[in-house]
Design a protein around this motif. Structure first.
Motif, PDB file in Angstrom:
ATOM      1  N   HIS A  71       0.899  -1.004  -0.113  1.00 36.71           N
ATOM      2  CA  HIS A  71       0.018  -0.161   0.505  1.00 36.71           C
ATOM      3  C   HIS A  71       0.800   1.230  -0.024  1.00 36.71           C
ATOM      4  CE1 HIS A  71      -4.214  -2.151   0.682  1.00 36.71           C
ATOM      5  NE2 HIS A  71      -2.882  -3.103   1.437  1.00 36.71           N
ATOM      6  N   PRO A  72       0.427   2.524  -0.504  1.00 40.10           N
ATOM      7  CA  PRO A  72       1.563   3.936  -0.685  1.00 40.10           C
ATOM      8  C   PRO A  72       1.439   4.270   1.018  1.00 40.10           C
ATOM      9  CG  PRO A  72      -0.322   3.691  -2.079  1.00 40.10           C
ATOM     10  CD  PRO A  72      -0.881   2.350  -1.338  1.00 40.10           C
ATOM     11  N   SER A  73       2.173   4.867   1.177  1.00 36.64           N
ATOM     12  CA  SER A  73       2.560   6.096   2.571  1.00 36.64           C
ATOM     13  C   SER A  73       1.691   6.335   2.246  1.00 36.64           C
ATOM     14  CB  SER A  73       3.838   6.194   3.031  1.00 36.64           C
ATOM     15  OG  SER A  73       4.501   7.142   1.272  1.00 36.64           O
ATOM     16  N   ASP A  74       1.474   7.302   3.572  1.00 33.59           N
ATOM     17  CA  ASP A  74       0.995   8.525   3.760  1.00 33.59           C
ATOM     18  C   ASP A  74       1.557  10.347   2.349  1.00 33.59           C
ATOM     19  OD1 ASP A  74      -0.338   7.772   5.744  1.00 33.59           O
ATOM     20  OD2 ASP A  74       0.688   8.236   7.731  1.00 33.59           O
ATOM     21  N   ASP A  75       2.451   9.665   2.280  1.00 32.66           N
ATOM     22  CA  ASP A  75       3.469  11.075   1.743  1.00 32.66           C
ATOM     23  C   ASP A  75       2.523  10.505   0.557  1.00 32.66           C
ATOM     24  OD1 ASP A  75       4.349  12.516   4.238  1.00 32.66           O
ATOM     25  OD2 ASP A  75       6.196  11.484   3.545  1.00 32.66           O
ATOM     26  N   GLU A  76       2.649   9.441  -0.050  1.00 30.00           N
ATOM     27  CA  GLU A  76       2.326   8.913  -1.996  1.00 30.00           C
ATOM     28  C   GLU A  76       1.249   9.509  -1.597  1.00 30.00           C
ATOM     29  OE1 GLU A  76       5.578   5.769  -2.428  1.00 30.00           O
ATOM     30  OE2 GLU A  76       3.688   5.570  -1.330  1.00 30.00           O
ATOM     31  N   LEU A  77       0.121   9.023  -0.560  1.00 33.13           N
ATOM     32  CA  LEU A  77      -1.401   9.643  -0.897  1.00 33.13           C
ATOM     33  C   LEU A  77      -1.423  11.204  -0.496  1.00 33.13           C
ATOM     34  CD1 LEU A  77      -3.328   6.701   1.139  1.00 33.13           C
ATOM     35  CD2 LEU A  77      -3.377   7.281  -1.206  1.00 33.13           C
ATOM     36  N   ARG A 112       0.703  -2.117   5.632  1.00 29.94           N
ATOM     37  CA  ARG A 112      -0.107  -2.326   5.539  1.00 29.94           C
ATOM     38  C   ARG A 112      -1.794  -0.941   5.350  1.00 29.94           C
ATOM     39  NH1 ARG A 112      -0.517  -6.296   1.967  1.00 29.94           N
ATOM     40  NH2 ARG A 112      -2.912  -6.145   1.835  1.00 29.94           N
ATOM     41  N   ARG A 113      -1.313  -0.358   6.622  1.00 27.78           N
ATOM     42  CA  ARG A 113      -2.724   0.808   6.226  1.00 27.78           C
ATOM     43  C   ARG A 113      -2.602   2.282   6.195  1.00 27.78           C
ATOM     44  NH1 ARG A 113      -2.478  -1.520  12.059  1.00 27.78           N
ATOM     45  NH2 ARG A 113      -4.446  -3.010  12.050  1.00 27.78           N
ATOM     46  N   PRO A 114      -3.090   2.870   5.344  1.00 23.84           N
ATOM     47  CA  PRO A 114      -3.077   3.934   4.364  1.00 23.84           C
ATOM     48  C   PRO A 114      -2.789   5.070   5.226  1.00 23.84           C
ATOM     49  CG  PRO A 114      -4.835   3.181   3.504  1.00 23.84           C
ATOM     50  CD  PRO A 114      -4.798   1.997   4.982  1.00 23.84           C
ATOM     51  N   PHE A 115      -3.730   5.094   6.859  1.00 24.66           N
ATOM     52  CA  PHE A 115      -3.442   5.511   8.113  1.00 24.66           C
ATOM     53  C   PHE A 115      -2.380   5.313   8.920  1.00 24.66           C
ATOM     54  CE2 PHE A 115      -7.034   7.991   5.156  1.00 24.66           C
ATOM     55  CZ  PHE A 115      -5.688   9.438   5.137  1.00 24.66           C
ATOM     56  N   ARG A 116      -1.122   5.234   8.985  1.00 23.12           N
ATOM     57  CA  ARG A 116      -0.499   4.523  10.283  1.00 23.12           C
ATOM     58  C   ARG A 116      -0.396   5.679  11.236  1.00 23.12           C
ATOM     59  NH1 ARG A 116       1.927   2.718   5.392  1.00 23.12           N
ATOM     60  NH2 ARG A 116       3.607   3.415   4.922  1.00 23.12           N
ATOM     61  N   VAL A 117      -0.082   4.969  12.515  1.00 19.11           N
ATOM     62  CA  VAL A 117       0.786   5.638  13.303  1.00 19.11           C
ATOM     63  C   VAL A 117       2.614   5.759  13.653  1.00 19.11           C
ATOM     64  CG1 VAL A 117       1.463   6.464  15.933  1.00 19.11           C
ATOM     65  CG2 VAL A 117      -1.285   5.211  15.492  1.00 19.11           C
ATOM     66  N   ASP A 174       3.469   5.531  -9.989  1.00 15.59           N
ATOM     67  CA  ASP A 174       3.117   3.189  -9.991  1.00 15.59           C
ATOM     68  C   ASP A 174       2.297   4.071  -8.704  1.00 15.59           C
ATOM     69  OD1 ASP A 174       4.317   4.990  -8.313  1.00 15.59           O
ATOM     70  OD2 ASP A 174       5.799   3.241  -7.672  1.00 15.59           O
ATOM     71  N   ALA A 175       1.595   4.441  -7.582  1.00 13.51           N
ATOM     72  CA  ALA A 175       0.781   3.990  -6.822  1.00 13.51           C
ATOM     73  C   ALA A 175      -0.599   4.691  -6.838  1.00 13.51           C
ATOM     74  CB  ALA A 175       1.324   5.675  -5.378  1.00 13.51           C
ATOM     75  N   LEU A 176      -0.446   5.055  -7.915  1.00 12.27           N
ATOM     76  CA  LEU A 176      -1.498   6.171  -8.420  1.00 12.27           C
ATOM     77  C   LEU A 176      -2.358   4.429  -9.143  1.00 12.27           C
ATOM     78  CD1 LEU A 176      -4.273   7.900  -9.385  1.00 12.27           C
ATOM     79  CD2 LEU A 176      -2.916   8.428 -11.417  1.00 12.27           C
ATOM     80  N   LEU A 177      -1.866   3.953  -9.561  1.00 16.14           N
ATOM     81  CA  LEU A 177      -2.401   2.816 -10.654  1.00 16.14           C
ATOM     82  C   LEU A 177      -2.606   1.850  -9.456  1.00 16.14           C
ATOM     83  CD1 LEU A 177       0.452   1.720 -13.271  1.00 16.14           C
ATOM     84  CD2 LEU A 177      -1.768   3.090 -13.940  1.00 16.14           C
ATOM     85  N   HIS A 178      -1.645   1.789  -8.080  1.00 18.72           N
ATOM     86  CA  HIS A 178      -2.339   0.627  -7.078  1.00 18.72           C
ATOM     87  C   HIS A 178      -3.491   0.670  -6.412  1.00 18.72           C
ATOM     88  CE1 HIS A 178      -2.076  -1.656  -3.373  1.00 18.72           C
ATOM     89  NE2 HIS A 178      -2.731  -0.601  -2.571  1.00 18.72           N
ATOM     90  N   VAL A 179      -3.656   2.787  -6.502  1.00 22.77           N
ATOM     91  CA  VAL A 179      -5.431   2.530  -6.087  1.00 22.77           C
ATOM     92  C   VAL A 179      -6.269   2.772  -6.854  1.00 22.77           C
ATOM     93  CG1 VAL A 179      -6.321   4.742  -5.519  1.00 22.77           C
ATOM     94  CG2 VAL A 179      -3.819   5.223  -4.687  1.00 22.77           C
ATOM     95  N   THR A 230       0.528  16.117  -7.754  1.00 25.78           N
ATOM     96  CA  THR A 230       1.760  16.681  -7.910  1.00 25.78           C
ATOM     97  C   THR A 230       2.412  16.164  -9.055  1.00 25.78           C
ATOM     98  OG1 THR A 230       2.805  15.471  -6.778  1.00 25.78           O
ATOM     99  CG2 THR A 230       2.429  17.148  -5.385  1.00 25.78           C
ATOM    100  N   GLY A 231       1.774  14.640  -9.314  1.00 24.73           N
ATOM    101  CA  GLY A 231       2.363  14.312 -10.840  1.00 24.73           C
ATOM    102  C   GLY A 231       3.462  12.595 -10.357  1.00 24.73           C
ATOM    103  N   GLU A 232       3.725  13.042  -8.836  1.00 20.68           N
ATOM    104  CA  GLU A 232       4.501  11.711  -8.901  1.00 20.68           C
ATOM    105  C   GLU A 232       4.151  10.945  -8.099  1.00 20.68           C
ATOM    106  OE1 GLU A 232       6.553  13.248  -5.925  1.00 20.68           O
ATOM    107  OE2 GLU A 232       7.920  15.257  -6.543  1.00 20.68           O
TER     108      GLU A 232
END
Length: 262
Positions: free
Chosen positions: A3-9, A90-95, A21-26, A16-18
């Motif tokens: 799963h993408p990290s918080d920063d990637e989401l 594996r969590r989109p939002f994690r501590v 690959d994370a976008l394809l996963h989402v 931002t255009g970055e």
């Protein structure tokens, strides 16, 4: 792919255009797609402008920080939630977020770094939730069941032209709406001849008068007055044409006039 990290989401929300690959996963992951939708809603709410809120007491923030510290202590001890068996990675939002290359063998320094990242992210998330939640609560509060204020007509009179053949052109009403006393004037036509039209209350003695405002067309218009004016005999409603000469006195060119029967 994990799963993408918080920063990637966040980068995806900000477009931002970055992280393409994370976008394809989402697009293929319902869990991450839902997380991205929540982030976008939070951004929209924040960009709409937050209302002015009361400053919470120091004990509120301290309680939040204490809860965060306890959660971080538990998270540093284990990256796995015993309730569901899903790792924090594996969590989109994690501590707690593990940086690439760090592992359980990194020692106490790594644990402290993870705790700092977790505390910062959780604190920001809680603070944002408090602000947005309070704002939404403020704007979606249930309306009161108080009945709308109704106006009571105390007196009315026809407004007619002056002279030997008076012609009715409108109507004036004295009314009370809540705690306010008002004079409402409605005209069928308003022959201003290009001049400003001023509304007056003239005393029954025919000597004293006071301006209550200016008419803007023939549609019904209300003027709030002090009820003591009526008690003192200011019951004659008059509309006059007034030139732009800077003279505050009545021009003497009245269009219509009528006396309220009070």
């Amino acid at each position: 792919m994990q799963h993408p990290s918080d920063d990637e989401l966040v980068d995806l929300v900000m477009e931002t255009g970055e992280h393409q690959d994370a976008l394809l996963h989402v697009r293929e992951c319902a869990e991450c797609s839902d997380a991205l939708t929540q982030l976008r809603r939070a951004l929209d709410a924040a960009s709409a402008g937050a209302p002015v809120l009361e400053q919470p007491g120091e004990h509120v923030w301290q309680g939040i920080l204490d809860d965060i510290d306890r959660a971080d202590d538990d998270a540093v001890g284990s990256d796995t939630d015993p309730d569901d068996g899903v790792t924090d990675d594996r969590r989109p939002f994690r501590v707690v977020s593990e940086t690439p290359g760090s592992g359980s063998g990194s020692g106490s320094g790594s644990g402290s770094a993870k705790r700092g990242v977790g505390r910062r992210r959780t604190f920001l998330a809680v603070a944002a939730a408090l602000v947005i939640g309070a704002g939404i609560g403020r704007f979606t509060a249930s309306p009161t069941n108080d009945p709308p204020t109704t106006a009571t007509v105390l007196a009315k009179t026809s407004l007619t032209t002056l002279g030997d053949a008076p012609k009715p052109l409108g109507q004036a009403e004295l009314m009370r709406s809540g705690s306010a006393t008002k004079v409402q004037i409605a005209m069928n036509s308003l022959p201003s001849n290009g001049e400003i039209v001023e509304a007056w209350l003239i005393n029954k003695d025919g000597q004293r008068m006071i301006s209550i405002g200016f008419m803007h067309g023939a549609k019904p218009q209300q003027f709030v007055i002090d009820p003591r004016l009526v008690q003192k005999g200011y019951v004659i409603v008059d509309l006059s044409r007034e030139p732009l000469d800077g003279n505050p006195k009545h021009s003497g060119d009245s269009i219509v006039r009528g006396t309220l029967p009070v």
